[in-house]
Design a protein around this motif. Structure first.
Motif, mmCIF file in Angstrom:
data_model
loop_
_atom_site.group_PDB
_atom_site.id
_atom_site.type_symbol
_atom_site.label_atom_id
_atom_site.label_comp_id
_atom_site.label_asym_id
_atom_site.label_seq_id
_atom_site.Cartn_x
_atom_site.Cartn_y
_atom_site.Cartn_z
ATOM 1 N N PRO A 154 54.743 34.006 49.016
ATOM 2 C CA PRO A 154 54.542 34.092 47.565
ATOM 3 C C PRO A 154 53.088 33.835 47.183
ATOM 4 C CG PRO A 154 55.652 32.060 48.139
ATOM 5 C CD PRO A 154 55.546 32.857 49.387
ATOM 6 N N GLU A 155 52.589 34.637 46.264
ATOM 7 C CA GLU A 155 51.206 34.448 45.819
ATOM 8 C C GLU A 155 51.207 33.709 44.484
ATOM 9 O OE1 GLU A 155 49.372 36.416 43.358
ATOM 10 O OE2 GLU A 155 51.148 37.404 42.650
ATOM 11 N N PRO A 156 50.164 32.937 44.184
ATOM 12 C CA PRO A 156 50.206 32.025 43.041
ATOM 13 C C PRO A 156 49.942 32.652 41.669
ATOM 14 C CG PRO A 156 48.150 31.765 44.221
ATOM 15 C CD PRO A 156 48.972 32.729 45.003
ATOM 16 N N TYR A 157 49.482 33.905 41.583
ATOM 17 C CA TYR A 157 49.124 34.475 40.294
ATOM 18 C C TYR A 157 50.305 35.151 39.598
ATOM 19 C CZ TYR A 157 44.466 33.278 41.674
ATOM 20 O OH TYR A 157 43.364 32.569 42.068
ATOM 21 N N LYS A 158 51.053 35.984 40.309
ATOM 22 C CA LYS A 158 52.211 36.644 39.708
ATOM 23 C C LYS A 158 53.530 36.158 40.308
ATOM 24 C CE LYS A 158 49.904 40.935 38.466
ATOM 25 N NZ LYS A 158 49.883 42.375 38.669
ATOM 26 N N GLY A 159 53.473 35.398 41.403
ATOM 27 C CA GLY A 159 54.685 34.886 42.039
ATOM 28 C C GLY A 159 55.382 35.915 42.908
ATOM 29 N N LYS A 160 54.683 37.013 43.252
ATOM 30 C CA LYS A 160 55.297 38.064 44.071
ATOM 31 C C LYS A 160 55.367 37.632 45.520
ATOM 32 C CE LYS A 160 53.466 42.109 43.369
ATOM 33 N NZ LYS A 160 52.556 43.213 43.046
ATOM 34 N N ASP A 166 65.015 27.392 46.880
ATOM 35 C CA ASP A 166 64.775 26.109 46.213
ATOM 36 C C ASP A 166 63.291 25.768 46.095
ATOM 37 O OD1 ASP A 166 64.364 25.795 48.892
ATOM 38 O OD2 ASP A 166 65.554 23.969 49.099
ATOM 39 N N GLU A 167 62.422 26.698 46.442
ATOM 40 C CA GLU A 167 60.978 26.472 46.396
ATOM 41 C C GLU A 167 60.442 26.808 45.001
ATOM 42 O OE1 GLU A 167 57.097 27.993 48.981
ATOM 43 O OE2 GLU A 167 58.931 29.165 49.001
ATOM 44 N N THR A 168 59.524 25.992 44.510
ATOM 45 C CA THR A 168 58.866 26.307 43.247
ATOM 46 C C THR A 168 57.425 26.699 43.545
ATOM 47 O OG1 THR A 168 58.292 23.984 42.929
ATOM 48 C CG2 THR A 168 60.273 24.772 41.836
ATOM 49 N N ILE A 169 57.003 27.798 42.953
ATOM 50 C CA ILE A 169 55.654 28.300 43.162
ATOM 51 C C ILE A 169 54.795 27.806 42.007
ATOM 52 C CG2 ILE A 169 54.236 30.367 43.452
ATOM 53 C CD1 ILE A 169 56.349 29.896 45.642
ATOM 54 N N ILE A 170 53.731 27.079 42.324
ATOM 55 C CA ILE A 170 52.822 26.595 41.295
ATOM 56 C C ILE A 170 51.910 27.752 40.927
ATOM 57 C CG2 ILE A 170 50.995 24.954 40.773
ATOM 58 C CD1 ILE A 170 52.386 23.071 42.801
ATOM 59 N N ARG A 171 52.021 28.177 39.690
ATOM 60 C CA ARG A 171 51.297 29.367 39.228
ATOM 61 C C ARG A 171 49.893 29.002 38.786
ATOM 62 N NH1 ARG A 171 55.291 33.292 37.927
ATOM 63 N NH2 ARG A 171 53.582 34.703 37.526
ATOM 64 N N LYS A 172 48.960 29.914 39.047
ATOM 65 C CA LYS A 172 47.570 29.738 38.617
ATOM 66 C C LYS A 172 47.290 30.630 37.428
ATOM 67 C CE LYS A 172 45.443 28.635 43.046
ATOM 68 N NZ LYS A 172 44.455 29.102 44.042
ATOM 69 N N GLU A 173 46.344 30.243 36.649
ATOM 70 C CA GLU A 173 45.932 31.046 35.509
ATOM 71 C C GLU A 173 44.956 32.108 35.998
ATOM 72 O OE1 GLU A 173 43.915 30.265 31.147
ATOM 73 O OE2 GLU A 173 44.656 28.595 32.323
ATOM 74 N N GLY A 174 45.052 33.290 35.444
ATOM 75 C CA GLY A 174 44.183 34.394 35.851
ATOM 76 C C GLY A 174 42.776 34.244 35.312
ATOM 77 N N LYS A 175 41.951 35.274 35.540
ATOM 78 C CA LYS A 175 40.575 35.274 35.065
ATOM 79 C C LYS A 175 40.528 35.285 33.554
ATOM 80 C CE LYS A 175 38.441 38.694 37.261
ATOM 81 N NZ LYS A 175 37.362 39.557 37.737
ATOM 82 N N LYS A 176 39.565 34.586 32.988
ATOM 83 C CA LYS A 176 39.371 34.602 31.544
ATOM 84 C C LYS A 176 38.115 35.398 31.266
ATOM 85 C CE LYS A 176 41.477 30.181 30.607
ATOM 86 N NZ LYS A 176 41.269 28.809 30.259
ATOM 87 N N LYS A 177 38.140 36.076 30.108
ATOM 88 C CA LYS A 177 36.989 36.891 29.740
ATOM 89 C C LYS A 177 36.017 36.155 28.901
ATOM 90 C CE LYS A 177 36.032 41.555 28.692
ATOM 91 N NZ LYS A 177 36.491 42.824 28.308
#
Length: 177
Positions: A154-160, A166-177
């Protein structure tokens, strides 16, 4: 002192356990498993339970004491009820299917990923986005689930990707403009 090691492993009804020197064998409705205990640990079968004790109070003996008890508990539980790991697939176009005895995964690569399960492991796909790995040996079930997850973790940006149920993926915020 090992708090885990102190507790004897109860042998449930329907399971036959034998201790032959340092070899513990458990037979049950799901199959038969064997574990060879380290020489620094003493194993006895008494009163329908398997007791594990260190031979002396050395650091090596005490460190293997709790691990040996847990391994014996795992083989007893494995032949009684078995173990299973559930995996989930997230992502557009990501899916799994069984082709005979092979697991076929579409994970966004230019090719399909085929995985053949080792002996004693059953892989089921109840839904195209769910995989269930089951078997009697806890270590092998975990290893197979980890190998399937490794194809596309699993990747942290979209969770794909493939993750444990039972695993939780800690999501990251994407690039800001």
């Amino acid at each position: 002192m090992s708090r885990i090691g102190k507790k004897p492993v109860p042998v449930p009804e329907g399971v036959t356990a034998t201790v032959d020197g340092q070899t513990v064998t458990a037979k049950g409705p799901k199959g038969e498993l064997t574990f060879v205990v380290n020489d620094e640990v003493l194993v006895k079968l008494e009163d329908g339970a398997i007791a594990v004790d260190p031979r002396d109070q050395s650091k090596a003996a005490r460190s293997r004491w709790g691990m040996s008890r847990t391994q014996i508990a795992n083989i007893v539980n494995g032949v009684k009820g078995g173990f299973e790991k559930r995996l989930e697939i997230n992502g557009v176009g990501y899916r799994a299917a069984m082709q005979g005895k092979k697991l076929q995964l579409s994970l966004g690569y230019s090719h399909e990923v085929n995985y053949e399960a080792p002996e004693g492991i059953t892989i089921a796909v109840p839904k195209p986005t769910e995989i269930v790995v089951s078997g009697v040996d806890k270590q092998v079930v975990g290893q197979v689930a980890a190998e399937i997850r490794k194809f596309r973790g699993p990747e942290p940006y979209k969770g794909k990707g493939v993750k444990y149920a039972d695993e939780t993926i800690i999501r990251k915020e994407g690039k800001k403009k």
